[in-house]
Scaffold this motif. Structure first.
Motif: not given
Lengths: 382, 370
Positions: B64-71, B47-59, B97-99
């Protein structure tokens, strides 16, 4: 997804707000805020004010005197009217008959009747329900028999809202008993002054004269008052029910009513503290507040998904059910908030009377149970 | 105003949905859920390879995501397939961690699927109150700011705790303030005890006894609130995904199950019940939309929207679960039918990050103060 309004839409909101500040008579606003009944001349005065600005029949196409507004604009308009406690538009002419004539009426009918709706020459009422045809509307029996250039109408309509003010009535009548009951219905426009029409008041549980029964005995109606084709009236009646969905959930009115409820509860004491701080009452208010916030979004989702056309019947039905449940809950809480003061017949600000009157919301326009039938048919596809 | 997802998000949702339909069937899910680990590292990587985890965080955080509608789009799909992998803890700990601007290396490993994280705010006495903390932080060395601390206390019912390499932990700092800390699990003083969860997968308690910890922030409550808001948006959308399946399965059953010689969907009592469920779900979807839209907004509006949403999905989830089981009759009680597992997930979401009553009372106090 984007839940914000554009700067142009916000500017439009400001324009509507300014119009209301300048033109809404404070006497009318106070009557609406305190749930008082409007007189015929109150309604006529407000219609004239809106018509002067071109905002009476906002959903009509521009060429007939409508506005051409987007869904967002119509929503904002409704929102601002509610916020200012402006009266609603009496729906029968502008929101019900108008769209049917525009879609199905002859050129002559449009030319004659539409301007008269706008300028207030005619006050329309709706002749749908009968003593034996409520939720099962298509079983209606009032008959219209063709006789030369006329139809001869016999039968009885009931629950005719504000029929006592009307000079015209649009009626569903039976023109054929062949085939399915829906296939023998026609849509007729009838002058209330025609000989053979009798209007009798029905006093409702709030003590008010809001609705009537209307008796038709050998009433002669010119054939040019038939809308569309004979025996196709059911199609037009259904169109009328799906046409104007912006208001069906009543979210803007509920928002204003919830604000009033808060004001009422704030003024009531329990254990020496405002009722708004009572945990049980606060929880009841918060539940309906959240339900309403959700409904604001559900309403916009349905309106925007349906675009310019009518909302899918089952989505409109959802809005009707939940929207009326919310409105009724707010009036129930207002009644409860008054405590013992809810009992005198003339309660402060007509709150108990309005609570009683609003029992109608889940009954008219297709009872909420009929709406559930519509939704389940669509969900189950069987 | 519009209520459709952007093209990119819709594509992500479609791709992920297809992937789960093919690779994460209910049989696969049960096998993973019931395994000793209660999750699959291999699936997590996939699922990480599909980019699913990356969608949960901003750039800025390497995603590449991280907004409410990405979640929203990610968690709705997780709900539709009852995914047990450690998304919620990874989302919340990762956002912490990010914040806080810490450990971008760990965040990068997370987004690559090489690790998973846990988020530990709940304590045995706290009952959803983020500020109710007995876990205590002590400075291990003189320099507080970048130094090492030790934590002692107990954190409870942490989803997929055993799957995580690290946990983000809230703890008292001195008398009146709270901090957020990063704890490496499996080190001395950080003892994990795991158990099976009612709705599949595993959870665990974390017992800390002078466990070594890194301070992320010494002003934890605003950050805790913000991260919990993101967690609630995620759970609300997961609930919507779960409830849609409950509705669909129940409709299928009403159409096909025959009693008294006709499909039971012909009975009005059941027709009106399913309509009520459908209305609850549409209201819950609206609440989830409102919360996602408010996530990046000002605090008062955000917190009111997330509490309204969590109250709504808690209420609607219970109705959808109980009604679906009832309308299925006896078969709805069986482990074999996927429906019962969706019902359990809908119910248990109500117990995560605040239940219906917690958020109703919170909504009231926010309206008073806000």
């Amino acid at each position: 997804m984007d839940l914000t309004f554009t700067p142009a839409e916000e500017a439009f909101r400001a324009e509507v707000r300014a119009f209301l500040e300048q033109n809404l008579p404070s006497m009318l606003a106070e009557k609406i805020r305190t749930a008082q009944r409007l007189s015929k001349s109150d309604h006529e005065q407000w219609h004239a004010i809106l018509n002067q600005r071109g905002w009476l029949a906002v959903h009509w196409p521009v060429e007939h005197g409508g506005t051409g507004w987007s869904i967002e604009q119509s929503y904002i308009f409704e929102d601002e009217l509610s916020r200012a406690h402006a009266p609603g538009v009496v729906a029968f002419g502008p929101s019900m008959l108008g769209p049917v004539l525009i879609k199905y009426g002859s050129e002559a009918q449009k030319r004659y009747w539409l301007p008269r709706i706008l300028d207030g020459s005619d006050w329309w009422c709706q002749g749908y329900s009968e003593p034996g045809a409520g939720s099962d509307l298509a079983s209606l029996k009032t008959s219209a028999v063709r006789d030369g250039d006329h139809y001869i109408v016999n039968g009885q309509k009931t629950w005719t809202t504000l029929g006592q003010h009307a000079n015209m009535i649009f009626c569903l009548v039976r023109t054929s008993s062949e085939g399915r009951k829906q296939e023998g219905i026609s849509f007729l426009l009838i002058d209330m002054k025609t000989p053979g029409i009798e209007v009798r008041p029905i006093i409702l549980l709030d003590g008010e004269h809001e609705v009537n029964e209307i008796f038709f005995t050998n009433v002669k109606v010119p054939v040019e008052n038939l809308v569309g084709t004979e025996n196709k009236g059911w199609t037009y009646a259904k169109y009328l029910l799906t046409y104007e969905r912006t208001g069906i959930a009543g979210v803007s009115r509920s928002i204003a009513a919830l604000k009033e409820l808060r004001r009422i509860a704030q003024a009531q004491l329990r254990n020496g503290k405002p009722l708004t701080e009572d945990p049980l009452f606060a929880a009841r208010m918060a539940r309906v507040d959240i339900d309403l916030r959700n409904m604001v979004t559900t309403n916009l989702r349905v309106l925007l998904a349906s675009g310019d056309g009518a909302a899918p019947l089952e989505m409109g039905a959802m809005l009707k059910i939940r929207g009326t449940e919310i409105r009724q809950e707010i009036t129930r809480l207002a009644r409860i908030a008054l405590g013992p003061q809810a009992q005198p017949f003339c309660t402060p600000e007509g709150i108990t009377a309005q609570y009683l009157n609003y029992r109608k919301l889940s009954i008219f326009g297709g009872s909420n149970e009929v709406q559930r039938e519509i939704i389940s048919k669509s969900l189950l596809e069987m | 105003m519009n209520f459709t997802h952007s093209e990119d998000r819709q594509m992500l949702a479609d791709t992920f949905g297809r992937h789960l339909d093919q690779q994460y069937t209910i049989d696969v899910r049960h096998r993973i859920s019931g395994s000793p680990e209660g999750w699959s590292r291999e699936r997590w990587l996939g699922m990480a390879d599909l980019g699913i985890i990356g969608a949960l965080f901003d750039e800025r955080s390497g995603g590449y995501g991280g907004s409410g509608f990405d979640l929203a789009v990610v968690f709705e799909q997780l709900g539709r397939s009852l995914v047990v992998e450690p998304f919620l803890g990874s989302l919340m700990a990762g956002q912490a961690l990010a914040k806080a601007g810490c450990r971008s290396d760990l965040l990068a490993q997370l987004i690559a699927g090489e690790t998973a994280l846990a988020f530990a705010s709940e304590e045995p006495q706290s009952r959803y109150d983020l500020a109710s903390l007995t876990t205590q932080a002590q400075p291990a060395q003189a320099q507080h700011d970048h130094g090492t601390w030790t934590l002692s206390g107990r954190k409870s019912v942490i989803p997929q705790l055993e799957a995580a390499s690290h946990a983000v932990v809230s703890a008292r700092l001195g008398k009146d303030s709270a901090g957020l800390f990063l704890v490496e699990l499996g080190k001395p003083g950080a003892v994990v005890s795991g158990y099976k969860m009612v709705d599949g997968g595993r959870g665990g308690d974390l017992t800390l006894d002078r466990a070594s910890a890194t301070l992320l922030t010494d002003n934890a409550l605003p950050l805790l609130e913000e991260i919990t808001a993101a967690g609630i948006v995620a759970l609300s959308w997961e609930a919507v995904g779960v409830m849609d399946v409950l509705k669909k399965s129940t409709l299928d059953y009403l159409r096909t199950r025959k009693q008294f010689g006709i499909p039971i969907g012909k009975f009005q009592a059941l027709q009106h019940r399913i309509v009520n469920v459908a209305i609850e779900i549409e209201q819950a979807r609206s609440a989830a939309i409102n919360a996602a839209a408010a996530l990046a907004g000002p605090r008062a509006a955000r917190e009111r929207a997330v509490s309204a949403a969590k109250y709504t999905v808690g209420r609607a989830g219970t109705i959808a679960a109980e009604e679906s089981i009832q309308m299925h009759g006896g078969i709805g009680m069986s482990w074999e039918l996927p429906l019962s597992h969706y019902a359990k997930r809908a119910l248990m979401i109500g117990h995560q990050l605040g239940d219906e009553d917690h958020h109703l009372s919170r909504f009231i106090s926010l309206a008073v103060t806000g």
